[in-house]
Enzyme design. Structure first.
Site, mmCIF file in Angstrom:
data_model
loop_
_atom_site.group_PDB
_atom_site.id
_atom_site.type_symbol
_atom_site.label_atom_id
_atom_site.label_comp_id
_atom_site.label_asym_id
_atom_site.label_seq_id
_atom_site.Cartn_x
_atom_site.Cartn_y
_atom_site.Cartn_z
ATOM 1 C CG HIS A 50 -0.274 -0.039 2.540
ATOM 2 N ND1 HIS A 50 -0.209 -1.163 3.342
ATOM 3 C CD2 HIS A 50 0.387 0.928 3.224
ATOM 4 C CE1 HIS A 50 0.450 -0.882 4.451
ATOM 5 N NE2 HIS A 50 0.837 0.383 4.404
HETATM 6 P P1 TYD Z 1 -1.563 -2.767 7.539
HETATM 7 O O1 TYD Z 1 -1.079 -1.370 7.685
HETATM 8 O O2 TYD Z 1 -2.506 -3.075 6.403
HETATM 9 O O3 TYD Z 1 -0.272 -3.691 7.474
HETATM 10 P P2 TYD Z 1 0.192 -4.679 6.343
HETATM 11 O O4 TYD Z 1 0.017 -3.963 5.057
HETATM 12 O O5 TYD Z 1 1.600 -4.973 6.651
HETATM 13 O O6 TYD Z 1 -0.689 -5.869 6.487
HETATM 14 O O7 TYD Z 1 -2.210 -3.228 8.897
HETATM 15 C C1 TYD Z 1 -2.758 -4.520 9.104
HETATM 16 C C2 TYD Z 1 -4.063 -4.375 9.864
HETATM 17 O O8 TYD Z 1 -3.833 -3.744 11.110
HETATM 18 C C3 TYD Z 1 -5.086 -3.529 9.118
HETATM 19 O O9 TYD Z 1 -6.358 -4.108 9.316
HETATM 20 C C4 TYD Z 1 -5.042 -2.194 9.821
HETATM 21 C C5 TYD Z 1 -4.594 -2.543 11.221
HETATM 22 N N1 TYD Z 1 -3.759 -1.498 11.836
HETATM 23 C C6 TYD Z 1 -4.243 -0.758 12.902
HETATM 24 O O10 TYD Z 1 -5.394 -0.964 13.348
HETATM 25 N N2 TYD Z 1 -3.444 0.180 13.465
HETATM 26 C C7 TYD Z 1 -2.202 0.431 13.016
HETATM 27 O O11 TYD Z 1 -1.501 1.322 13.566
HETATM 28 C C8 TYD Z 1 -1.707 -0.317 11.893
HETATM 29 C C9 TYD Z 1 -0.343 -0.075 11.338
HETATM 30 C C10 TYD Z 1 -2.525 -1.280 11.344
#
Ligand code: TYD
Length: 134
Positions: A50
């Site tokens: 992303h």
């Molecule tokens: P995401 O940023 O999509 O990480 P990756 O791309 O590595 O999988 O985060 C994974 C999940 O965690 C997504 O549902 C959003 C949640 N999240 C939070 O609730 N708070 C946060 O600070 C972060 C970074 C993610």
């Protein structure tokens, strides 16, 4: 200019070991509103995929290593984070992916704002469209 940009942080070392310093609005040039870290990443898993519209982030492997891929929609670069001294910038509108996590990887991320799903661009086609017309 290279997409791969490391923040210069202070590392103090003596016979006892190393002490790494990251300071808000100094070595890390933004307000640090959120800190999160990835641990126990399963073998073969890649994460990220992303970009953020506004968020600025800094990422560093405190232990172990992973490979960070960065793309601005035009250029793609990849770099291995394998040292606590390598604090990489993940700027706004930079597509990022993390690959090749070692089993002992602890990836720390400092973020300029609170979590906001509306700030994410998760669709790569949409990202390319926005950056092409940016
Ligand atoms: P995401 O940023 O999509 O990480 P990756 O791309 O590595 O999988 O985060 C994974 C999940 O965690 C997504 O549902 C959003 C949640 N999240 C939070 O609730 N708070 C946060 O600070 C972060 C970074 C993610």
């Amino acid at each position: 200019m290279s997409l791969v940009e490391f923040f210069k942080i202070q590392t103090l070392g003596d016979e006892r070991g190393l002490l790494h310093v990251l300071e808000e609005n100094k070595s890390i040039p933004f307000d640090i509103k959120r800190v999160y870290f990835l641990t126990a990443t399963a073998t073969g898993v890649s994460r990220g995929f992303h970009a953020h519209k506004q968020l600025e982030q800094a990422a560093v492997c405190l232990s172990g290593q992973c490979r960070m891929l960065l793309s601005d929609g035009c250029t793609t670069e990849s770099v291995v984070l394998d040292s606590p001294g390598k604090v990489i910038r993940i700027g706004k509108m930079v597509w990022h992916e993390m690959h090749d996590f070692s089993s002992d990887c602890v990836l720390l991320v400092l973020a300029s704002d609170y979590y906001d799903e509306h700030d994410y661009i998760r669709d790569h086609e949409k990202f390319l469209e926005i950056t092409a017309h940016g």
